[in-house]
Motif scaffolding. Structure first.
Motif, short mmCIF file in Angstrom:
data_model
loop_
_atom_site.label_atom_id
_atom_site.label_comp_id
_atom_site.label_asym_id
_atom_site.label_seq_id
_atom_site.Cartn_x
_atom_site.Cartn_y
_atom_site.Cartn_z
N GLU A 234 -30.58 13.38 -85.55
CA GLU A 234 -30.29 14.46 -84.60
C GLU A 234 -29.45 15.54 -85.26
O GLU A 234 -29.69 16.75 -85.08
N ALA A 235 -28.46 15.12 -86.05
CA ALA A 235 -27.59 16.08 -86.73
C ALA A 235 -28.38 16.91 -87.73
O ALA A 235 -28.18 18.13 -87.85
N ASN A 236 -29.29 16.27 -88.46
CA ASN A 236 -30.10 17.00 -89.44
C ASN A 236 -30.99 18.04 -88.75
O ASN A 236 -31.14 19.17 -89.23
N THR A 237 -31.58 17.64 -87.63
CA THR A 237 -32.44 18.58 -86.88
C THR A 237 -31.64 19.79 -86.40
O THR A 237 -32.08 20.93 -86.52
N LEU A 238 -30.46 19.53 -85.88
CA LEU A 238 -29.61 20.62 -85.39
C LEU A 238 -29.15 21.52 -86.53
O LEU A 238 -29.12 22.76 -86.40
N ALA A 239 -28.83 20.90 -87.69
CA ALA A 239 -28.38 21.69 -88.85
C ALA A 239 -29.51 22.59 -89.36
O ALA A 239 -29.28 23.74 -89.73
N GLN A 240 -30.75 22.04 -89.39
CA GLN A 240 -31.90 22.85 -89.82
C GLN A 240 -32.13 24.03 -88.87
O GLN A 240 -32.45 25.14 -89.30
N GLY B 42 -29.71 26.61 -89.54
CA GLY B 42 -29.95 27.24 -90.84
C GLY B 42 -31.14 28.18 -90.84
O GLY B 42 -31.42 28.86 -91.83
N ASN B 43 -31.87 28.21 -89.71
CA ASN B 43 -33.05 29.08 -89.57
C ASN B 43 -32.59 30.46 -89.09
O ASN B 43 -32.10 30.62 -87.97
N SER B 44 -32.73 31.48 -89.93
CA SER B 44 -32.27 32.83 -89.59
C SER B 44 -33.00 33.39 -88.37
O SER B 44 -32.43 34.16 -87.59
N LYS B 45 -34.28 33.02 -88.18
CA LYS B 45 -35.03 33.52 -87.02
C LYS B 45 -34.44 32.97 -85.73
O LYS B 45 -34.36 33.68 -84.72
N PHE B 46 -34.06 31.69 -85.75
CA PHE B 46 -33.46 31.09 -84.57
C PHE B 46 -32.14 31.79 -84.22
O PHE B 46 -31.89 32.13 -83.06
N ILE B 47 -31.33 32.03 -85.25
CA ILE B 47 -30.04 32.68 -85.02
C ILE B 47 -30.24 34.09 -84.46
O ILE B 47 -29.49 34.55 -83.59
N ALA B 48 -31.27 34.77 -84.94
CA ALA B 48 -31.49 36.16 -84.53
C ALA B 48 -32.06 36.27 -83.13
O ALA B 48 -31.72 37.19 -82.37
N ALA C 237 -23.28 20.83 -80.20
CA ALA C 237 -24.03 19.58 -80.27
C ALA C 237 -23.99 19.00 -81.69
O ALA C 237 -23.87 17.78 -81.88
N LEU C 238 -24.10 19.86 -82.70
CA LEU C 238 -24.03 19.41 -84.10
C LEU C 238 -22.66 18.80 -84.41
O LEU C 238 -22.56 17.74 -85.04
N GLU C 239 -21.60 19.48 -83.98
CA GLU C 239 -20.25 18.99 -84.23
C GLU C 239 -20.04 17.63 -83.57
O GLU C 239 -19.46 16.71 -84.16
N GLU C 240 -20.54 17.48 -82.34
CA GLU C 240 -20.40 16.22 -81.63
C GLU C 240 -21.18 15.11 -82.33
O GLU C 240 -20.69 13.97 -82.46
N ALA C 241 -22.40 15.41 -82.80
CA ALA C 241 -23.21 14.41 -83.50
C ALA C 241 -22.52 13.96 -84.80
O ALA C 241 -22.53 12.77 -85.13
N ARG C 242 -21.94 14.89 -85.52
CA ARG C 242 -21.25 14.53 -86.77
C ARG C 242 -20.03 13.64 -86.50
O ARG C 242 -19.75 12.71 -87.25
N GLN C 243 -19.30 13.94 -85.41
CA GLN C 243 -18.15 13.11 -85.05
C GLN C 243 -18.60 11.70 -84.68
O GLN C 243 -17.98 10.71 -85.11
N GLN C 244 -19.67 11.58 -83.92
CA GLN C 244 -20.18 10.26 -83.54
C GLN C 244 -20.64 9.49 -84.78
O GLN C 244 -20.42 8.27 -84.89
N ALA C 245 -21.28 10.19 -85.71
CA ALA C 245 -21.75 9.55 -86.94
C ALA C 245 -20.56 9.02 -87.75
O ALA C 245 -20.63 7.90 -88.30
N ASN C 246 -19.49 9.79 -87.83
CA ASN C 246 -18.31 9.33 -88.59
C ASN C 246 -17.71 8.09 -87.96
O ASN C 246 -17.28 7.16 -88.67
#
Length: 908
Positions: free
Chosen positions: A860-866, A869-875, A888-897
């Motif tokens: 889930e974290a990798n999907t959110l990070a990708q 990282g997609n400039s079109k999504f950000i735009a 959501a990414l920050e929460e996933a990384r905390q749970q993973a740790n």
């Protein structure tokens, strides 16, 4: 009337409980005060809501704050009077009845004063009690047998007496001055009833020709229609542009009237053209300039805002229609120079909701300076009244200093008719500004006085105007207690103790009351003035009709109960005078904050049911008796915590920290009593031992005390539970003594020990959760610490750790032996907490389970990070979507740790 059932239902239903106790309190006159008891007095008169009103969130907030104080002081043993009442609200009632008459194609003038007042009283009887019933619904513990109305017989007598006394002291006079006129309500309004609104308008520039044809003088105005009433132009005496023109004459466009150029230091040379058109009859500043320079006063307006006979061809036109036509005419005649957009402040009638017009009118006035000086003397010499928060003292003082004479006459019929009779001849019957008048208590007294002075060949006609509503409400703290008579109520309860009111009414009401009381009673009407803030909407904005963002308290009461709303409004107060922001979902009419208070009520209800079901009859018959021989360490701990919260609550309420008091009770009841103490004693209750009796005694004692501490905040649920707990017949918790703190039960060493025990219990519970040990599975624990003091505390409290940690064995050691089995470890303070895994945890299976969870989270974290990282999504994605993805990414990384740490721990 049977009010006790002595058992609690499985589920708390506020609708049934609250209505039952509201009726019982009123039926049994629980809140009736006894004026014969002269000692330890607490009195509060409620700010009288308009008889036209219905409960809004501001009312609810204020009523809750008042009622906490009233109930607290009553339970503290004081002879407490909370006196309710309503205000007749002249303009508001007129608006309602005028609307009704309009629907019948009638006006009040067509039906006449007598019939209009008859309809007003009929309306009051049928609809005027709505706000009172709603105040009762909020649980206001007022003495309803003393309810007052500003037009009732006693208050009407007080108003007449006050008017006559002020007139005889030459503090009331009749004169022709510039006043605020509301064209909608056809009445004068005070400065306090004018709301200044910033509006986008225009600034028109015109030229006025000099009589000698030597040129022009340019002027600017935001109200071109007033040109028709100009009688001069003013310039600053030091303005080089106009020095040579001072004293010359201009010809007023359209009208052709000759007007004088005068020099006045009040003129701002930098604004507009530096020359100011003067309309003395229609502008306060112009009135002052016109008076100083003896300029004529020409009125151009009718009372409905249309132009009058002094405006020639524009007569009969509405003021705004005339504005357009006058500008058009001036443009055609070549006098318009230019038009600019201009933001400026426009005064609106607070009641009529239309721009007011300054109008030259004969009215009745009160000389304010002698009254305000006396109020200021009380403030300077005695700090009376005392404002809470203290910062409002300066606002109050500044207002008293700058007050101008008060226009008290209103051109309305519903209200206190001015007790003045004009002496008119038998021939013409006309009333003019010069018509003599007699001020008297009634017509017979006026006639007797008039005949002595003017002979028998006269007739009298009472002034048709009524007094400003604030005149009668200014007498409220003492007129409601019987003044001008020296009644027992007045002798016992005056001056009152505390006034609770909003900061926005200091000028309208507080200053009026202190000035009137200072003059008529030579005392300030209350000792303390507790100024509260506003209830703001979910976005922190002030609630108003224009913004359509009000929150109906009755909707929240229907959904969650009165006590839940009361507790929310009080608990959310950060400090005295602070605003409250109420969370609210307008689509569902739900409020998370009020729901949280409802959940708190349910928590208390369920805890009370548990306690009552586990009490022996002899314990319920003797609540409050504590046999110290039966008490355990946990009992001393909760008793110590209770005495502390009692002391804190009393201190907070005494210093008007009602929000802090509510928060402290919430934490104690929810955490200390429900979550901790009840859990600590459950195992003892099943025993037939002295320890069990000690637990029952303590439970009953603390529950009884909690209900009393909480009663001022949540009166209905506490009354219901207390009645069931104590099985009293026709007694009420509302009349019980408020708890006092017994310092003998405060034991810091016991509380310190329990702080440690609770930390250990929390650590054990966290380890169990990480290991996924089911609640029914008993585990064992090893507690290792080198501190002998800590070991002693753990040994004394080992049973509590065992019960709440769901353990079958506790081993307390100084050093760990060489490990022969796998353990899961945590650390709290100077203690290692170890749970042996053998026999209770399948370690390989748990590793496999945690590993799967970790893989899922990492994917889930990798999907959110990708995605991020997609400039079109950000735009292209909305900002809130991008923010949500980051979170959501920050929460996933905390749970993973966390999962990695747990896996590492298991491998170790």
């Amino acid at each position: 009337m049977t009010i006790n059932t002595f058992e609690l239902s499985t589920k708390y239903d506020p609708k049934l409980t609250e209505s039952k106790w509201q009726k019982a309190w009123e039926t049994h006159q629980v809140f009736k005060a006894e004026a014969t008891k002269k000692e330890k007095i607490f009195c509060m008169v409620i700010p009288p809501p308009n008889v036209t009103g219905s409960l809004h969130m501001g009312h609810a907030f204020e009523d809750c704050l008042m009622d906490v104080l009233v109930r607290y002081h009553r339970m503290s043993g004081k002879n407490t009077l909370c006196l309710p009442g309503t205000d007749h609200a002249s303009i508001a009632v007129h608006s309602i009845l005028d609307k009704q008459l309009k629907e019948e194609d009638k006006t009040r003038y067509e039906i006449g004063r007598e019939n209009f007042l008859k309809r007003a009283w009929e309306w009051k009887q049928s609809s005027g009690g709505k706000i009172v019933s709603q105040l009762k619904q909020v649980g206001l513990s007022a003495d309803w047998s003393r309810e007052r109305f500003t037009l009732d017989e006693g208050l009407s007598k007080a108003v007449k007496t006050a008017f006559i006394k002020l007139y005889e002291a030459e503090l009331i006079y009749r004169g022709k001055y510039l006043i605020n006129w509301c064209p909608a309500s056809l009445s004068a309004v005070s400065d306090l009833e004018v709301e200044n609104r910033e509006v986008k308008g225009n600034l028109w520039y015109f030229r006025y020709p000099l009589k000698d044809n030597s040129g022009y003088v340019d002027v600017a105005t935001t109200r071109p229609e007033t040109i028709l009433g100009d009688t001069g132009v003013a310039v600053h005496p030091n303005d080089e542009r106009y020095k040579k023109l001072i004293g010359k004459t201009l010809i007023l466009p359209i009208v052709g009237r000759e007007i004088l150029i005068v020099a006045d230091e009040s003129v701002d040379s930098d604004f507009g053209t530096g020359s100011v058109k003067i309309t003395p009859a229609h502008d306060p500043n112009d009135f002052a300039i016109g008076t100083r320079h003896n300029l004529p006063f020409i009125n151009i307006l009718n009372k409905d805002g249309s132009l009058n006979e002094n405006t020639g061809e524009f007569q009969g036109q509405d003021r705004y229609e005339a504005r357009k036509n006058i500008v058009k005419r001036l443009e055609q005649d070549g006098f318009l120079i230019k038009v600019e957009d201009h933001y400026h402040s426009v005064p609106y009638s607070d009641r009529g909701k239309v721009p007011i017009e300054p109008l030259l009118s004969t009215q009745w006035f009160v000389k304010i300076e002698p009254l305000s000086k006396k109020a200021l003397k009380f403030l300077d010499e005695d700090n009376s009244p005392r404002f809470i928060p203290q910062r409002w003292t300066k606002v109050y003082r500044d207002w008293l200093v700058k007050l101008k004479d008060w226009c008290i006459s209103r051109q309305l019929w519903w209200g206190h008719q001015i007790p003045a009779w004009y002496v008119i001849s038998q021939t013409d019957g006309l009333i003019t500004d010069d018509t003599p008048f007699i001020v008297a208590y009634d017509e017979s007294e006026a006639l007797e006085k008039a005949r002595k002075e003017y002979g028998n060949d006269i007739q009298l006609k009472q002034d048709p105007d009524v007094l400003d509503t604030w005149f009668s409400s200014g007498l409220w703290p003492f007129s409601t207690l019987g003044w001008p008579e020296n009644t027992e109520d007045f002798a016992t309860y005056y001056p009152t103790s505390t006034l609770v009111t909003g900061f926005d009414i200091i000028f309208f009401w507080v200053a009026r009351m202190t000035m009137m009381a200072g003059y008529f009673t030579d005392q300030m009407p209350f000792k303390d003035v507790y100024i509260h803030g506003l209830v703001r909407d979910e976005n922190g904005k002030k609630m108003s009709k224009s913004s359509n963002n009000g929150i109906d308290p009755l909707i929240l009461i229907d959904k969650y109960g009165t006590d839940a709303l009361r507790y929310t409004l009080i608990k959310e107060v950060a400090g005295a005078g602070q605003d409250v922001t109420l969370q609210y979902n307008r689509k569902t009419n739900e409020s998370e904050s009020v729901e949280a208070s409802r959940n708190f009520a349910n928590k208390l209800w369920n805890a009370a049911r548990f306690v009552i079901m586990n009490l022996k009859e002899e314990i319920r018959d003797d609540i409050g008796n504590l046999n110290t021989e039966y008490l355990d360490l946990a009992d001393y701990w909760i008793l110590s915590r209770f005495q502390k919260v009692t002391k804190q609550t009393i201190n907070h309420i005494d210093s008007y920290g009602l929000g802090e008091a509510a928060k402290g009770l919430y934490d104690f009841i929810w955490s200390d009593f429900c979550d901790s103490y009840i859990e600590l004693v459950k195992s003892r209750l099943s025993e037939n031992t002295d320890s069990s009796l000690g637990a029952q005694q303590t439970l009953a004692y603390i529950l009884d005390g909690i209900l009393k501490l909480l009663h001022p905040f949540m009166p209905h649920i506490t009354e219901e539970i207390w009645q069931t707990l104590t099985r009293k017949n026709n007694e009420f918790i509302a009349l019980q003594a408020y708890p006092t703190s017994d310092l003998n039960y405060i034991k810091e060493d016991v509380e310190t020990s329990f702080d440690l025990l609770f930390d250990v219990i929390k650590s054990v519970r966290n380890l169990r959760a990480e290991l996924d040990i089911k609640p029914k599975t008993k585990a064992s624990v090893i507690l290792q610490t080198e501190s002998q003091t800590t070991q002693n505390t753990l040994k004394i409290g080992h049973k509590y750790i065992q019960d709440l940690g769901k353990l079958n064995k506790i081993t307390i050691v100084s050093e760990l032996e060489t490990e022969t089995e796998q353990v899961f470890t945590g650390v709290v303070r100077n203690i290692q907490v170890l749970i042996p895994l053998s026999g209770i945890v399948d370690v390989p299976l748990l590793r496999q389970k945690l590993g799967k969870s970790l893989n899922k989270i990492e994917n889930e974290a990798n999907t959110l990070a990708q995605r991020l990282g997609n400039s079109k999504f950000i735009a292209k994605a909305p900002e809130e979507v991008v923010t949500k993805t980051h979170n959501a990414l920050e929460e996933a990384r905390q749970q993973a740790n966390i999962l990695r740490e747990r896996l590492q721990h298991l491998h170790e």
